[in-house]
Design a protein around this motif. Structure first.
Motif, short mmCIF file in Angstrom:
data_model
loop_
_atom_site.label_atom_id
_atom_site.label_comp_id
_atom_site.label_asym_id
_atom_site.label_seq_id
_atom_site.Cartn_x
_atom_site.Cartn_y
_atom_site.Cartn_z
N GLY A 225 0.81 -1.22 0.00
CA GLY A 225 0.00 0.00 0.00
C GLY A 225 0.84 1.26 0.00
O GLY A 225 2.05 1.23 -0.24
N SER A 226 0.19 2.36 0.29
CA SER A 226 0.85 3.66 0.22
C SER A 226 1.66 3.93 1.48
O SER A 226 1.65 3.16 2.43
CB SER A 226 -0.20 4.76 0.02
N ALA A 227 2.37 5.04 1.45
CA ALA A 227 3.25 5.43 2.55
C ALA A 227 2.48 5.58 3.85
O ALA A 227 1.27 5.84 3.87
CB ALA A 227 3.95 6.73 2.19
N GLY B 74 -2.09 2.20 11.25
CA GLY B 74 -2.22 3.66 11.23
C GLY B 74 -1.25 4.33 10.28
O GLY B 74 -0.76 3.75 9.32
N GLY B 75 -0.97 5.58 10.58
CA GLY B 75 -0.16 6.39 9.70
C GLY B 75 -1.02 7.13 8.69
O GLY B 75 -2.21 6.84 8.52
N GLY C 215 -2.76 15.78 -1.22
CA GLY C 215 -3.90 16.48 -1.78
C GLY C 215 -5.17 15.66 -1.73
O GLY C 215 -5.50 15.05 -0.71
N ALA C 216 -5.88 15.60 -2.84
CA ALA C 216 -7.14 14.88 -2.90
C ALA C 216 -6.96 13.38 -2.71
O ALA C 216 -7.90 12.67 -2.38
CB ALA C 216 -7.84 15.15 -4.23
N GLN C 217 -5.73 12.88 -2.92
CA GLN C 217 -5.46 11.45 -2.76
C GLN C 217 -4.92 11.11 -1.36
O GLN C 217 -4.43 10.01 -1.12
CB GLN C 217 -4.44 10.97 -3.80
N SER C 218 -5.02 12.04 -0.44
CA SER C 218 -4.52 11.80 0.91
C SER C 218 -5.24 10.63 1.57
O SER C 218 -6.41 10.36 1.28
CB SER C 218 -4.69 13.06 1.77
N GLU C 219 -4.52 9.94 2.46
CA GLU C 219 -5.09 8.81 3.19
C GLU C 219 -4.74 8.91 4.66
O GLU C 219 -3.65 9.36 5.02
CB GLU C 219 -4.54 7.49 2.65
N VAL C 220 -5.66 8.47 5.50
CA VAL C 220 -5.39 8.23 6.91
C VAL C 220 -5.73 6.76 7.14
O VAL C 220 -6.89 6.37 7.09
CB VAL C 220 -6.21 9.14 7.83
N PHE D 219 -8.68 14.83 10.74
CA PHE D 219 -7.31 14.94 10.27
C PHE D 219 -7.25 14.86 8.74
O PHE D 219 -6.51 15.63 8.10
CB PHE D 219 -6.46 13.83 10.89
N LEU D 220 -8.02 13.96 8.14
CA LEU D 220 -8.03 13.84 6.68
C LEU D 220 -8.55 15.11 6.02
O LEU D 220 -8.04 15.55 4.99
CB LEU D 220 -8.89 12.64 6.26
#
Length: 363
Positions: free
Chosen positions: A193-195, A212-213, A218-223, A276-277
Motif C-alpha cells: 500500500g501507500s506510505a 495507522g499512519g 492532496g485529494a489522494q490523501s489517506e489516513v 485529520f483527513l
C-alpha cells in the motif's frame, strides 16, 4: 428507541470510565531544566535504562506559532507516584520525531528532525556507573534521513517503519541487527500500500505489526485504519484489521503508540480520521483553515481508547476502555515493572501536555 439507545451508550460509557479509573493514574513530575520544557513536549525520545526512565528532546510551542525543539536528556528513578527528573546530558543538537530502541544497557536515539533539517544520525546513550551522567556516542547512520516513523524490536533486530525518508513519505522498512559485528542499516523492502507517516509498530512472536499512519497527497490523501503484518523470517506481508471503538467503528492509530506487554500488543492515542483527513487533504470542509488551530481540545476528538491485540487469535479482541488522559498524539510509552508510563504528547495541534499517567494491571 432514541431514549433506549442513549441509555445504552451512557451505560457503556460509565462502565468504561469506571474501568479506566482502575488502570490509569497520574504521576507527578515532568522535566523542567530547559526553558519551556515544563509545558510538555511531543515526539520525544523515551525508554528505560536499568532503574531509570529517560526522556530526551521533543518539541512544543512555548511561543504561539513558533515550534521549539529541545536537546536535554533527562532521567528519573522509576517510581509509581513521583518522578524526580534531572538533566543528565545533552543531545548533539535539538531533535524530535525520531524513535528509541533498547540495546543492552544503552538506548538508541534514531533519526528525527528539528527546525533546520531531518536527521539520519543514530546515537547510543548510556549512563555512567551511578546514573549521574549520560554518555552519548554516534553509531552507524541510517541510509537516509528518517523522521515521523515507528520502531519495533525483535530478537536483536531493530525495525524502523515508514515515516519520511529524505523528506518524502515512505512505506519502507529499515533494519539493524544489533548482534552483527559491524552495525549497519539495510532496507528490507516496503509495506504493502501507500506510505505511512506516523504509524505505530510492534513486534511479537516473530512478526512485525504496523497500523495507522497517514499519507498527505492532496485529494489522494489517506489516513490509514487497517494495518499489515510481516513474517520476519520470510519477509511476507499480510493484512490485519483495524482496531474498533466501543461502538464498532474502525479507528486510526495515526499519531498514536503501540507496545508489547505480557504477550499481547496494546495501542492507544492518535488523531481522529475524519478531522485529520479533512485538514491534510486541504479541503477544510469541517472548519476554515484559518480557524483550524483555534478549536477547543474536544473538537479534534483524539482517541483515548485502549486497544488490545491478541497475536494468537490474530485479532483485536477488545477495546479495554476509554480515558481522556490517553487522548493524545505524539505521546511516548515506557514499559516498566511498575507500569506503563504514558508521557507527554499533544492534546490538540500546537498544544502539548506535561501530564504523565501510568497504565497498570493490564493482564
Amino acid at each position: 428507541m432514541k431514549r433506549i439507545l442513549f441509555l445504552i451508550i451512557s451505560l457503556v460509557s460509565l462502565f468504561h470510565t469506571s474501568a479506566s479509573a482502575q488502570h490509569v493514574r497520574s504521576v507527578f513530575g515532568f522535566p523542567a531544566t530547559e526553558p519551556g520544557y515544563s509545558l510538555g513536549v511531543s515526539a520525544c525520545y523515551a525508554a528505560q535504562i536499568g532503574d531509570w526512565i529517560v526522556v530526551a528532546g521533543g518539541c512544543n510551542f512555548p511561543t504561539p506559532g513558533k515550534k521549539t525543539y529541545y536537546a536535554g536528556i533527562y532521567a528519573a528513578p522509576v517510581d509509581g507516584d513521583v518522578l524526580n527528573w534531572r538533566l543528565v546530558g545533552m543531545l548533539p543538537e535539538p531533535a524530535a520525531y525520531g524513535v528509541t530502541a533498547v540495546s543492552g544497557d544503552s538506548l538508541l536515539f534514531i533519526g528525527g528532525n528539528n527546525s533546520n533539517h531531518a536527521l539520519k544520525s543514530v546515537y547510543s546513550v548510556r549512563f555512567d556507573g551511578v546514573g549521574e551522567h549520560a554518555c552519548v556516542k554516534r553509531l552507524a547512520d541510517l541510509p537516509c534521513t528518517v523522521d515521523n516513523m515507528a520502531v519495533a524490536q525483535s530478537e536483536g533486530n531493530v525495525f524502523v517503519v515508514g515515516g519520511n525518508h529524505d523528506g518524502k513519505p515512505s512505506a519502507d522498512v529499515l533494519a539493524l541487527n544489533l548482534n552483527a559485528a559491524n552495525l549497519s542499516w539495510s532496507n528490507i523492502g516496503s509495506m504493502p500500500g501507500s506510505a505511512r507517516v506516523q504509524p505505530v509498530a510492534a513486534a511479537l512472536d516473530g512478526k512485525l505489526y504496523v497500523w495507522g499512519g497517514f499519507f498527505a497527497n492532496g485529494a489522494q490523501s489517506e489516513v490509514h485504519t487497517t494495518g499489515c503484518c510481516m513474517n520476519i523470517a520470510t519477509g511476507k506481508w499480510t493484512s490485519v484489521a483495524a482496531p474498533k471503538s466501543v461502538e464498532g467503528r474502525e479507528m486510526t492509530l495515526a499519531g498514536g503508540i503501540a507496545w508489547t506487554f505480557n504477550g499481547k500488543i496494546y495501542a492507544t492515542g492518535g488523531v481522529n480520521k475524519d478531522i485529520f483527513l479533512d485538514a491534510i487533504s486541504g479541503r477544510y470542509e469541517l472548519v476554515k483553515q484559518s480557524d483550524y488551530l483555534n478549536q477547543p481540545i474536544s473538537w479534534y476528538r483524539f482517541s483515548g481508547n485502549l486497544y488490545e491485540y491478541d497475536v494468537v487469535k490474530e485479532a483485536w479482541i477488545k477495546t479495554r476502555f476509554a480515558d481522556k488522559a490517553l487522548a493524545r498524539a505524539g505521546a511516548q510509552m515506557v514499559v516498566t515493572q511498575k507500569g506503563c508510563f504514558y508521557i507527554g504528547g499533544e492534546l490538540k495541534p500546537a498544544l502539548r501536555t506535561p501530564q504523565i499517567v501510568v497504565l497498570q494491571d493490564l493482564e
